[in-house]
Design a protein around this motif. Structure first.
Motif, PDB file in Angstrom:
ATOM      1  N   SER A  59     -21.800  80.043 115.874  1.00 41.04           N
ATOM      2  CA  SER A  59     -22.767  78.990 116.203  1.00 41.04           C
ATOM      3  C   SER A  59     -22.278  78.273 117.453  1.00 41.04           C
ATOM      4  CB  SER A  59     -22.921  77.987 115.054  1.00 41.04           C
ATOM      5  OG  SER A  59     -21.786  77.152 114.976  1.00 41.04           O
ATOM      6  N   HIS A  64     -18.663  73.263 120.133  1.00 38.58           N
ATOM      7  CA  HIS A  64     -19.048  71.950 120.670  1.00 38.58           C
ATOM      8  C   HIS A  64     -19.441  71.049 119.496  1.00 38.58           C
ATOM      9  CE1 HIS A  64     -19.417  73.629 124.787  1.00 38.58           C
ATOM     10  NE2 HIS A  64     -20.080  74.633 124.268  1.00 38.58           N
ATOM     11  N   ARG A  78     -11.339  84.241 129.100  1.00 36.46           N
ATOM     12  CA  ARG A  78     -11.952  85.139 130.094  1.00 36.46           C
ATOM     13  C   ARG A  78     -10.832  85.863 130.825  1.00 36.46           C
ATOM     14  NH1 ARG A  78     -16.168  80.872 131.670  1.00 36.46           N
ATOM     15  NH2 ARG A  78     -17.542  81.024 129.875  1.00 36.46           N
ATOM     16  N   PHE A 119     -10.272  78.645 128.067  1.00 43.66           N
ATOM     17  CA  PHE A 119     -11.150  77.535 128.425  1.00 43.66           C
ATOM     18  C   PHE A 119     -11.433  76.699 127.184  1.00 43.66           C
ATOM     19  CE2 PHE A 119     -11.843  80.754 131.560  1.00 43.66           C
ATOM     20  CZ  PHE A 119     -12.143  80.096 132.738  1.00 43.66           C
ATOM     21  N   THR A 120     -11.251  75.381 127.305  1.00 45.40           N
ATOM     22  CA  THR A 120     -11.581  74.474 126.198  1.00 45.40           C
ATOM     23  C   THR A 120     -13.021  73.996 126.369  1.00 45.40           C
ATOM     24  OG1 THR A 120      -9.287  73.745 126.223  1.00 45.40           O
ATOM     25  CG2 THR A 120     -10.827  72.399 124.968  1.00 45.40           C
ATOM     26  N   PRO A 121     -13.830  74.019 125.302  1.00 48.24           N
ATOM     27  CA  PRO A 121     -15.234  73.614 125.434  1.00 48.24           C
ATOM     28  C   PRO A 121     -15.371  72.165 125.919  1.00 48.24           C
ATOM     29  CG  PRO A 121     -14.854  74.676 123.313  1.00 48.24           C
ATOM     30  CD  PRO A 121     -13.515  74.494 123.948  1.00 48.24           C
ATOM     31  N   ASN A 124     -21.220  68.372 125.597  1.00 42.64           N
ATOM     32  CA  ASN A 124     -22.553  68.866 125.966  1.00 42.64           C
ATOM     33  C   ASN A 124     -23.597  67.765 126.005  1.00 42.64           C
ATOM     34  OD1 ASN A 124     -21.411  71.533 124.772  1.00 42.64           O
ATOM     35  ND2 ASN A 124     -23.248  72.058 125.891  1.00 42.64           N
ATOM     36  N   LYS A 184     -16.946  75.037 133.742  1.00 43.32           N
ATOM     37  CA  LYS A 184     -15.756  74.452 134.380  1.00 43.32           C
ATOM     38  C   LYS A 184     -15.638  74.802 135.850  1.00 43.32           C
ATOM     39  CE  LYS A 184     -13.730  73.249 130.396  1.00 43.32           C
ATOM     40  NZ  LYS A 184     -12.610  72.902 129.578  1.00 43.32           N
ATOM     41  N   LYS A 185     -16.117  75.998 136.235  1.00 42.23           N
ATOM     42  CA  LYS A 185     -16.033  76.421 137.632  1.00 42.23           C
ATOM     43  C   LYS A 185     -17.418  76.435 138.274  1.00 42.23           C
ATOM     44  CE  LYS A 185     -11.582  77.541 137.836  1.00 42.23           C
ATOM     45  NZ  LYS A 185     -10.650  77.016 138.838  1.00 42.23           N
ATOM     46  N   GLN A 194     -26.716  78.785 131.782  1.00 40.50           N
ATOM     47  CA  GLN A 194     -25.525  78.571 130.949  1.00 40.50           C
ATOM     48  C   GLN A 194     -25.795  78.976 129.504  1.00 40.50           C
ATOM     49  OE1 GLN A 194     -22.384  77.091 131.865  1.00 40.50           O
ATOM     50  NE2 GLN A 194     -21.714  77.569 129.777  1.00 40.50           N
ATOM     51  N   TYR A 199     -25.304  82.430 124.627  1.00 41.85           N
ATOM     52  CA  TYR A 199     -25.842  83.263 123.542  1.00 41.85           C
ATOM     53  C   TYR A 199     -25.354  84.701 123.700  1.00 41.85           C
ATOM     54  CZ  TYR A 199     -28.959  79.922 121.268  1.00 41.85           C
ATOM     55  OH  TYR A 199     -29.444  78.867 120.547  1.00 41.85           O
TER      56      TYR A 199
HETATM   57  C1  HEC Z   1     -16.092  79.835 121.665  1.00 42.04           C
HETATM   58  C2  HEC Z   1     -16.485  78.490 121.987  1.00 42.04           C
HETATM   59  C3  HEC Z   1     -17.889  78.230 122.502  1.00 42.04           C
HETATM   60  C4  HEC Z   1     -19.086  78.514 121.898  1.00 42.04           C
HETATM   61  C5  HEC Z   1     -19.332  79.224 120.566  1.00 42.04           C
HETATM   62  C6  HEC Z   1     -20.124  77.977 122.763  1.00 42.04           C
HETATM   63  N1  HEC Z   1     -19.559  77.402 123.860  1.00 42.04           N
HETATM   64 FE1  HEC Z   1     -20.554  76.385 125.308  1.00 42.04          FE
HETATM   65  N2  HEC Z   1     -18.843  76.216 126.367  1.00 42.04           N
HETATM   66  C7  HEC Z   1     -17.609  76.661 125.964  1.00 42.04           C
HETATM   67  C8  HEC Z   1     -16.666  76.564 127.055  1.00 42.04           C
HETATM   68  C9  HEC Z   1     -15.189  76.961 127.015  1.00 42.04           C
HETATM   69  C10 HEC Z   1     -17.403  76.039 128.139  1.00 42.04           C
HETATM   70  C11 HEC Z   1     -16.894  75.775 129.556  1.00 42.04           C
HETATM   71  C12 HEC Z   1     -16.525  77.085 130.204  1.00 42.04           C
HETATM   72  C13 HEC Z   1     -17.445  77.615 131.209  1.00 42.04           C
HETATM   73  O1  HEC Z   1     -18.526  78.180 130.872  1.00 42.04           O
HETATM   74  O2  HEC Z   1     -17.102  77.555 132.354  1.00 42.04           O
HETATM   75  C14 HEC Z   1     -18.760  75.806 127.662  1.00 42.04           C
HETATM   76  C15 HEC Z   1     -19.765  75.228 128.416  1.00 42.04           C
HETATM   77  C16 HEC Z   1     -21.053  74.987 127.953  1.00 42.04           C
HETATM   78  C17 HEC Z   1     -22.067  74.234 128.677  1.00 42.04           C
HETATM   79  C18 HEC Z   1     -21.891  73.570 130.039  1.00 42.04           C
HETATM   80  C19 HEC Z   1     -21.446  72.151 129.940  1.00 42.04           C
HETATM   81  C20 HEC Z   1     -21.218  71.542 131.309  1.00 42.04           C
HETATM   82  O3  HEC Z   1     -21.250  70.313 131.409  1.00 42.04           O
HETATM   83  O4  HEC Z   1     -21.002  72.258 132.294  1.00 42.04           O
HETATM   84  C21 HEC Z   1     -23.205  74.287 127.932  1.00 42.04           C
HETATM   85  C22 HEC Z   1     -24.551  73.666 128.268  1.00 42.04           C
HETATM   86  C23 HEC Z   1     -22.907  75.075 126.741  1.00 42.04           C
HETATM   87  N3  HEC Z   1     -21.577  75.450 126.783  1.00 42.04           N
HETATM   88  C24 HEC Z   1     -23.828  75.406 125.779  1.00 42.04           C
HETATM   89  C25 HEC Z   1     -23.557  76.255 124.713  1.00 42.04           C
HETATM   90  C26 HEC Z   1     -24.563  76.825 123.833  1.00 42.04           C
HETATM   91  C27 HEC Z   1     -26.067  76.590 123.946  1.00 42.04           C
HETATM   92  C28 HEC Z   1     -23.899  77.585 122.924  1.00 42.04           C
HETATM   93  C29 HEC Z   1     -24.476  78.440 121.792  1.00 42.04           C
HETATM   94  C30 HEC Z   1     -25.406  79.487 122.170  1.00 42.04           C
HETATM   95  C31 HEC Z   1     -22.474  77.483 123.239  1.00 42.04           C
HETATM   96  N4  HEC Z   1     -22.307  76.678 124.328  1.00 42.04           N
HETATM   97  C32 HEC Z   1     -21.477  78.080 122.498  1.00 42.04           C
HETATM   98  C33 HEC Z   1     -17.286  77.129 124.699  1.00 42.04           C
HETATM   99  C34 HEC Z   1     -18.204  77.546 123.758  1.00 42.04           C
END
Ligand code: HEC
Length: 200
Positions: A59, A64, A78, A119-121, A124, A184-185, A194, A199
């Motif tokens: 999920s 997050h 990554r 990468f740490t989440p 949102n 993050k980048k 994103q 997904y």
């Molecule tokens: C395994 C952990 C994980 C899961 C599961 C996950 N994310 Fe993330 N998410 C991250 C990380 C780590 C980043 C930042 C890394 C990147 O993409 O550069 C991120 C970044 C994001 C961002 C960008 C936030 C910003 O301010 O730039 C959004 C929006 C987001 N996720 C939405 C989602 C959605 C929608 C889902 C489900 C479909 C989801 N994430 C599932 C770890 C996760």
């Protein structure tokens, strides 16, 4: 009691919690918010609704939680990219490690010789309304050489758009590439981009 209150902070007020809708939404916008909120926090991915064979989490909210930041146990990995020449491990599952798998399949491993990062989440909650920040404002704040000496060398990330993404108003492209914003980048152009990546 008095001394406990000093040590333990009180819980935030309802209007200080960031996982709800912003004020002033129409009924239709609130309905869309509720649908997205449920998909983000309540929906569990299973093989029946498309999970696997390899995957990272079941999920969005598991990483997050409360629409907030993750912690060391919810990182994602990554691998395979060292410079702007691209990722040499795309054929071996790069860039994102799918460290879990549905029954009957093996999770991915980082290929020998590939560099990787964790990468740490991030949160949102959309505090910066990033999609609405104009390219011109991002360019005005760019400081690649850190000429103002504040220790921050912001560099806009230009990249090619995927076909399903529409350009933002007043975009300022460079040689067919557009300034990206999310992650993050700043590797994703907008929230659709994103979210599709997440997904996937
Ligand atoms: C395994 C952990 C994980 C899961 C599961 C996950 N994310 Fe993330 N998410 C991250 C990380 C780590 C980043 C930042 C890394 C990147 O993409 O550069 C991120 C970044 C994001 C961002 C960008 C936030 C910003 O301010 O730039 C959004 C929006 C987001 N996720 C939405 C989602 C959605 C929608 C889902 C489900 C479909 C989801 N994430 C599932 C770890 C996760």
């Amino acid at each position: 009691m008095v001394s406990c209150e000093k040590i333990i902070p009180s819980s935030p007020k309802e209007d200080e919690i960031l996982d709800g809708p912003v004020e002033g939404l129409s009924y239709e916008q609130l309905r869309r918010f509720a649908l997205g909120d449920a998909a983000f926090n309540n929906e569990i991915f299973t093989p029946e609704n498309g999970l696997g064979p390899g995957f990272v989490a079941t999920s969005c909210g598991s990483c997050h939680a409360g629409d907030g930041k993750g912690h060391p146990f919810t990182t994602l990995v990554r691998f395979g990219q060292t410079d702007e020449t691209g990722n040499k491990f795309l054929e071996q599952g790069g860039p994102q490690l799918q460290n879990r798998a549905i029954p009957g399949y093996k999770p991915e491993q980082i290929p020998a010789g590939a560099t990787f990062s964790k990468f740490t989440p991030p949160a949102n909650t959309g505090l910066g309304f990033l999609e609405l920040v104009a390219d011109a404002d991002i360019l005005a704040m760019a400081d690649p050489q850190d000429l103002d000496n504040d220790g921050i060398s912001g560099i806009p990330n230009y990249a090619v758009l995927p076909s399903y993404v529409q350009t933002l108003n007043n975009a300022i492209p460079l040689k067919g590439k557009y300034i990206h914003r999310f992650g993050k980048k700043a590797a994703a152009y907008n929230l659709l981009h994103q979210t599709v990546n997440a997904y996937n």
